[in-house]
Design a protein around this motif. Sequence first.
Motif, PDB file in Angstrom:
ATOM      1  N   SER A  19     -53.080  31.711  -0.508  1.00 48.64           N
ATOM      2  CA  SER A  19     -54.143  31.818  -0.142  1.00 48.64           C
ATOM      3  C   SER A  19     -54.307  32.291   1.314  1.00 48.64           C
ATOM      4  N   PHE A  20     -53.623  31.378   2.329  1.00 44.50           N
ATOM      5  CA  PHE A  20     -53.671  32.044   3.734  1.00 44.50           C
ATOM      6  C   PHE A  20     -53.295  33.309   3.773  1.00 44.50           C
ATOM      7  N   ALA A  21     -52.328  33.964   2.721  1.00 48.67           N
ATOM      8  CA  ALA A  21     -51.892  35.358   2.946  1.00 48.67           C
ATOM      9  C   ALA A  21     -53.125  36.209   2.365  1.00 48.67           C
ATOM     10  N   LYS A  22     -53.503  35.911   1.521  1.00 45.77           N
ATOM     11  CA  LYS A  22     -54.444  36.795   0.721  1.00 45.77           C
ATOM     12  C   LYS A  22     -55.762  36.900   1.740  1.00 45.77           C
ATOM     13  N   ALA A  23     -56.107  35.566   2.460  1.00 46.39           N
ATOM     14  CA  ALA A  23     -57.226  35.851   3.205  1.00 46.39           C
ATOM     15  C   ALA A  23     -57.160  36.783   4.422  1.00 46.39           C
ATOM     16  N   MET A  24     -55.815  36.938   4.770  1.00 43.55           N
ATOM     17  CA  MET A  24     -55.346  37.878   5.876  1.00 43.55           C
ATOM     18  C   MET A  24     -54.947  39.189   5.412  1.00 43.55           C
ATOM     19  N   HIS A  25     -54.973  39.472   3.839  1.00 40.93           N
ATOM     20  CA  HIS A  25     -54.559  40.660   3.346  1.00 40.93           C
ATOM     21  C   HIS A  25     -53.152  40.993   3.605  1.00 40.93           C
ATOM     22  N   ALA A  26     -52.251  40.038   3.591  1.00 40.91           N
ATOM     23  CA  ALA A  26     -50.952  40.293   3.930  1.00 40.91           C
ATOM     24  C   ALA A  26     -50.221  40.100   2.887  1.00 40.91           C
ATOM     25  N   GLU A  27     -48.766  40.818   2.950  1.00 37.15           N
ATOM     26  CA  GLU A  27     -48.034  40.661   1.924  1.00 37.15           C
ATOM     27  C   GLU A  27     -47.216  39.424   1.828  1.00 37.15           C
ATOM     28  N   VAL A  28     -46.802  39.083   0.701  1.00 43.32           N
ATOM     29  CA  VAL A  28     -46.333  37.533   0.508  1.00 43.32           C
ATOM     30  C   VAL A  28     -44.750  37.577   0.076  1.00 43.32           C
ATOM     31  N   ILE A  29     -43.884  36.954   0.777  1.00 37.73           N
ATOM     32  CA  ILE A  29     -42.428  37.046   0.431  1.00 37.73           C
ATOM     33  C   ILE A  29     -42.263  35.285  -0.103  1.00 37.73           C
ATOM     34  N   LEU A  30     -41.773  35.170  -1.113  1.00 36.75           N
ATOM     35  CA  LEU A  30     -41.224  33.848  -1.683  1.00 36.75           C
ATOM     36  C   LEU A  30     -39.692  33.693  -1.405  1.00 36.75           C
ATOM     37  N   LEU A  31     -39.283  32.940  -0.817  1.00 32.24           N
ATOM     38  CA  LEU A  31     -37.842  32.677  -0.371  1.00 32.24           C
ATOM     39  C   LEU A  31     -37.244  31.237  -0.861  1.00 32.24           C
ATOM     40  N   HIS A  32     -36.303  31.308  -1.493  1.00 34.01           N
ATOM     41  CA  HIS A  32     -35.506  30.038  -1.915  1.00 34.01           C
ATOM     42  C   HIS A  32     -34.182  30.243  -1.230  1.00 34.01           C
ATOM     43  N   ALA A  33     -33.646  29.173  -0.491  1.00 35.53           N
ATOM     44  CA  ALA A  33     -32.287  29.313   0.012  1.00 35.53           C
ATOM     45  C   ALA A  33     -31.523  28.130  -0.803  1.00 35.53           C
ATOM     46  N   PHE A  34     -30.286  28.286  -0.997  1.00 38.55           N
ATOM     47  CA  PHE A  34     -29.553  27.112  -1.521  1.00 38.55           C
ATOM     48  C   PHE A  34     -28.332  27.153  -0.748  1.00 38.55           C
TER      49      PHE A  34
ATOM     50  N   SER B 267     -48.430  40.179  -9.029  1.00 34.89           N
ATOM     51  CA  SER B 267     -46.966  40.907  -9.256  1.00 34.89           C
ATOM     52  C   SER B 267     -46.545  41.622  -7.922  1.00 34.89           C
ATOM     53  N   SER B 268     -47.169  41.622  -7.043  1.00 32.44           N
ATOM     54  CA  SER B 268     -46.736  42.385  -5.714  1.00 32.44           C
ATOM     55  C   SER B 268     -45.840  41.363  -4.756  1.00 32.44           C
ATOM     56  N   ILE B 269     -45.709  40.197  -5.061  1.00 31.01           N
ATOM     57  CA  ILE B 269     -45.075  39.415  -4.473  1.00 31.01           C
ATOM     58  C   ILE B 269     -43.543  39.492  -4.427  1.00 31.01           C
ATOM     59  N   GLU B 270     -42.980  39.668  -3.127  1.00 27.17           N
ATOM     60  CA  GLU B 270     -41.542  39.783  -3.340  1.00 27.17           C
ATOM     61  C   GLU B 270     -40.667  38.555  -3.401  1.00 27.17           C
ATOM     62  N   THR B 271     -39.645  38.436  -4.348  1.00 29.36           N
ATOM     63  CA  THR B 271     -38.884  37.235  -4.261  1.00 29.36           C
ATOM     64  C   THR B 271     -37.470  37.196  -3.730  1.00 29.36           C
ATOM     65  N   VAL B 272     -36.958  36.422  -2.902  1.00 28.70           N
ATOM     66  CA  VAL B 272     -35.688  36.347  -2.336  1.00 28.70           C
ATOM     67  C   VAL B 272     -34.954  35.158  -2.555  1.00 28.70           C
ATOM     68  N   VAL B 273     -33.801  35.169  -2.837  1.00 32.65           N
ATOM     69  CA  VAL B 273     -32.855  33.949  -2.836  1.00 32.65           C
ATOM     70  C   VAL B 273     -31.701  34.422  -2.180  1.00 32.65           C
ATOM     71  N   LYS B 274     -31.350  33.391  -1.345  1.00 32.14           N
ATOM     72  CA  LYS B 274     -30.138  33.568  -0.291  1.00 32.14           C
ATOM     73  C   LYS B 274     -29.342  32.249  -0.248  1.00 32.14           C
ATOM     74  N   GLU B 275     -27.938  32.531  -0.317  1.00 26.06           N
ATOM     75  CA  GLU B 275     -27.217  31.326   0.092  1.00 26.06           C
ATOM     76  C   GLU B 275     -26.935  31.057   1.532  1.00 26.06           C
ATOM     77  N   GLY B 276     -27.016  29.632   1.991  1.00 29.46           N
ATOM     78  CA  GLY B 276     -26.863  29.323   3.322  1.00 29.46           C
ATOM     79  C   GLY B 276     -27.512  28.067   3.665  1.00 29.46           C
ATOM     80  N   GLU B 277     -27.380  27.648   4.780  1.00 33.98           N
ATOM     81  CA  GLU B 277     -28.136  26.496   5.280  1.00 33.98           C
ATOM     82  C   GLU B 277     -29.450  26.742   5.394  1.00 33.98           C
TER      83      GLU B 277
END
Length: 154
Positions: A23-38, A89-99
Amino acid sequence: MNKVLIALDCNTTDKKIAEVGFSFAKAMHAEVILLHAFLTPIDYSSVSYEPIMGFAGFSNLDTYQQNSEILTKTGLDFLDNVKKHLGDSSIETVVKEGEYAETILETANLYHADIIVIGSHSKKWLEKIVMGSTTEKVLHDTNIPLLIIPTKKK
């Protein structure tokens, strides 16, 4: 604001974090990147590991690479479900290994994020001393603004 990085840890509170960040990103017309670290697969085989997303951990660590691939796929599946839930569908998803904290900060810098959205589970003080807090580490080690979503159950 052009890019909003939303860090998710596959916890039940992630829905709230993702929705507020989106919601915050859409209000700012910003791109969204979802990140999950493991963490490294060996961390998921320890006795102290608490299961997330129905993932019970590894009882057999025969091949590091295979287990890392399983965790990456599990994370991507989770983020894809979040992306579908948010309906963009324009949301970018990123998964990375690390602390966790280091990976969040590295990714935010790599993608030139203007803000990081992260949850705070408000763990008890003893737990913070023993294991530390990812949100606290990110807060102290970045110059990028943070939007911290409290997720403590009342």
